[in-house]
Each structure stands twice: as C-alpha cells, then as structure tokens.
Motif scaffolding. Structure first.
Motif, PDB file in Angstrom:
ATOM      1  N   THR A  91      37.703  34.654  35.040  1.00 37.63           N
ATOM      2  CA  THR A  91      37.911  34.405  33.140  1.00 37.63           C
ATOM      3  C   THR A  91      37.888  32.155  33.640  1.00 37.63           C
ATOM      4  OG1 THR A  91      40.337  33.963  33.813  1.00 37.63           O
ATOM      5  CG2 THR A  91      39.624  36.152  32.902  1.00 37.63           C
ATOM      6  N   GLU A  95      41.077  30.504  33.180  1.00 37.17           N
ATOM      7  CA  GLU A  95      42.330  30.757  33.562  1.00 37.17           C
ATOM      8  C   GLU A  95      41.656  30.735  35.407  1.00 37.17           C
ATOM      9  OE1 GLU A  95      44.219  28.837  33.365  1.00 37.17           O
ATOM     10  OE2 GLU A  95      46.533  29.693  34.922  1.00 37.17           O
ATOM     11  N   ASP A 126      40.108  27.658  36.308  1.00 36.99           N
ATOM     12  CA  ASP A 126      40.438  26.813  36.486  1.00 36.99           C
ATOM     13  C   ASP A 126      41.549  26.374  37.586  1.00 36.99           C
ATOM     14  OD1 ASP A 126      41.528  24.002  34.776  1.00 36.99           O
ATOM     15  OD2 ASP A 126      44.055  24.827  34.879  1.00 36.99           O
ATOM     16  N   GLN A 127      42.269  27.960  37.791  1.00 40.40           N
ATOM     17  CA  GLN A 127      43.123  27.854  39.090  1.00 40.40           C
ATOM     18  C   GLN A 127      42.826  27.333  40.286  1.00 40.40           C
ATOM     19  OE1 GLN A 127      44.963  31.435  39.942  1.00 40.40           O
ATOM     20  NE2 GLN A 127      45.790  30.631  42.074  1.00 40.40           N
TER      21      GLN A 127
END
Ligand SMILES: [Zn+2]
Lengths: 267, 89
Positions: free
Chosen positions: A242, A244, A247-248
């Motif tokens: 995903t 997210e 991005d992590q």
C-alpha cells in the motif's frame, strides 16, 4: 510520493541529479563522508572536503529547497594509514559544531585489516565522547560477511554505544538478520550490479519486516542510480504494497532514525 | 503475492538472467588459458540454485564469502573481486 535519500554522495553528482531527486519527491538528502576515488595526500585535503560537505553542498541543495545533511569521518578505504587517520579524526570535532552534521560516518571496514579495525575503534570512541550517532559502511562482496561480524563485535564491546543510534549500511540477505538482532538499524543499498537490486530489497523487507530498515541509492562517482529509491517504491507498489506501507519505508523510517539527532529537521 | 503473481511479474526477467548465465559459462568455455579461483567459486555457488532449499540467495552470498574471523595483517589493496580466493587454496 515523498522520500528521504539517507545516503548519497552528492559531491560526485551533478545539479541535474538534485533537480531529478526533488522532482521525484526527495524531501532531504544525507551525505556520509567517503573515499574520493583516490587517496587524499594530507589532512588538509580532508579539511577542504569537510568544508565542502558542511558549507558548499548544503547551499547547492538549498537552491532546490532540499535540506542537505552530512556525516563525517575518514573512510575505511583510507584507514590503512593510521597516522593520517589520527590526524583527520583530530580535526573532526571542530566540524561537529556545524548545524547540518548528523554524526560519524560512514565508518567501518573495507578489507578487514588490523589497521582498519584500529581506525574503526578510534571513530567509535570519537562518537561516544561527543555523543554522536553512527553510520556504518560494511565491506564489499566477499569481505562483507566477515567485516559485518567484526564491526558488530567492536560496537558491542563499547558499552557507551546505544545500538538504536547506529545504522549498519549495505546489508544483504546474509547479513541483515545479525544486524537487526543486535538492535541496530539496517540499510539496504540499491545498486545495479553489487549490493541489492530493487526486487531483492523488497524480498528482504517481506522476510524481515520494515521496522528498522531503510533503503538508499548510495549514488556516487561509480555506477549508481540517484533515483533508485523512487524506482524501488514503484517495485513495492507493483508487488501490492500500500502507499502507506511504502511511505513508512522510504520516508517515515529514515525520519524516525535520523530524528534521534534534533538537528535533523524537514522544512 | 501468489506464485502466479510472482511469475507474472518476474518470469521474463529471470528467464533473461538465466540465459545470460548460460551464455557466460559458454563464453568462459570458449576462452583460452587457465581460469582463476572465481570460476570454481561461481560453479560451487550455482549448486545452491538447484538444491531446493528456501534461502538460495543467502546461500549463494555465503558461498562467495570469506569465512575466516580474524582481521588480516594488512589490506592488500582496496578492491574486492566477488569471491574469496582462500576457498580455492
Ligand atoms: Zn557510501
């Protein structure tokens, strides 16, 4: 997307690379001190290099709104000369006062020699005395396994060093587990031929989790790709990660590690 | 990812690399003179591809690695060549 380039040797790159990185979403770049491709002949050569890293390069990046940070040391490739290394280490404290210096790095080993070990210990002592974070380079190819083990043992032997403030870079499948098990952060370098390809880096994330891992291009004067992180982010998306989760790894993780030094600020 | 998805994403790339590997070995065979330790290290590492164990990438990397533990007396130079010469000694 947004990402941090936590390891780029920008003094070797063009201004066009800065423009491409910022266009691709780079929010900050960090530059460890490294080998110039030739041996510097004196401590004065390092003094000039440290001025370049702490004054000139941040100004060049700032023209494109990109925060530039650095790490200082004499690289393991130049550590066979202990007398020169001693001189260079003696001038580092004055540069530690500069506002964009994040710590000591990239220190470590290259051919796993006794003198390299001596200089590594001197750097770790310097970091401990000045309460600095540490960025570690692990050796290349056939020397990586042995060098990583030696480095982990030297770090463990110094009780002043907090493992979570040390990142061990250039891990691959055979070294990542031992680094994470010691409580350190681990970095994966995305290179076309050696170190990790994007596909293998994502394999490592799949198998070892993304808790304390980051990725970097380690772009320098050799074959390397300044946009390797966004390209690997694309690989992650193609494999079903995903936005997210990507991005992590490419943004939040480096911010979390680097923010242990309050100097690291994003505009 | 399902196995089907892995194949869809990576089969052509892996096929290309496998043919490159085969062509490399053919090229070495056609060459003249002696090969150094890297060729035997390469062939040794290749055995892990077919052994059916789950960590082939790690096994290949370990196979190319210097397994010794003590620092060496002096760095012989700066570079690495990708295989440990000691394994052939
Ligand atoms: Zn580097």
């Amino acid at each position: 997307m947004r990402y941090i380039e936590p390891h780029g040797h920008m003094v070797s790159r063009t201004t066009d690379d800065y423009i491409d990185m910022v266009t691709a979403g780079c929010a900050a770049v960090c530059e460890p001190a490294f080998w110039a491709g030739f041996d510097r002949s004196s401590v004065d050569g390092f003094s000039d290099y440290f001025r370049q890293l702490t004054e000139y390069e941040p100004a060049r990046a700032a023209k494109y709104g990109l925060p530039h940070y650095c790490w200082l040391c004499i690289n393991p490739k130049e550590s066979e000369d202990v007398a020169l290394a001693t001189d260079v280490i003696s001038i580092i404290p004055e540069f530690l006062k500069k506002p964009t210096v994040l710590g000591i790095g990239e220190i470590g080993l290259n051919k796993n020699s006794r003198n390299e070990m001596k200089v590594l210990e001197m750097h770790i002592d310097l970091a401990a005395r000045h309460d600095q974070m540490i960025l570690v380079h692990t050796p290349h190819l056939e020397d990586k396994l042995k060098g990583t083990r030696l480095i982990l043992d030297v770090l463990k032997a110094d009780s002043r060093i907090r493992p979570e403030r040390v990142l061990i870079d250039h891990v691959e499948e055979h070294t990542v587990r031992m680094v994470l098990d010691r409580g350190h952060w681990a970095g994966m370098t995305l290179y076309p031929i050696s170190k990790c390809t994007p596909a293998r880096a994502v394999d490592i994330l799949d198998q070892h989790g993304s808790e304390r891992l980051w990725m970097n291009s380690a772009c320098d004067w050799g074959e390397s790709v300044p946009l390797a992180i966004p390209r690997t982010a694309l690989e992650m998306r193609r494999r079903g990660w995903t936005a997210e989760a990507v991005d992590q790894v490419v943004y939040q993780n480096p911010v979390r590690f680097l923010s242990q030094n309050p100097r690291f600020q994003l505009r | 990812m399902t196995r089907q998805q892995v194949l869809d994403l990576y089969f052509m790339d892996a096929r290309c690399k496998l043919i490159e590997l085969a062509a490399f070995l053919d090229r070495v065979d056609r060459g003249s003179g002696e090969a150094d330790f890297r060729l035997s290290a390469f062939k040794e590492a290749m055995r892990h591809l077919a052994d059916g164990e789950p960590k082939r990438a790690e096994a290949v990397l370990l196979s190319f690695s210097d397994p010794t533990v003590d620092p060496i007396a002096k760095a012989p130079g700066k570079g690495a060549v990708g295989a440990w010469p000691g394994a052939a000694q």
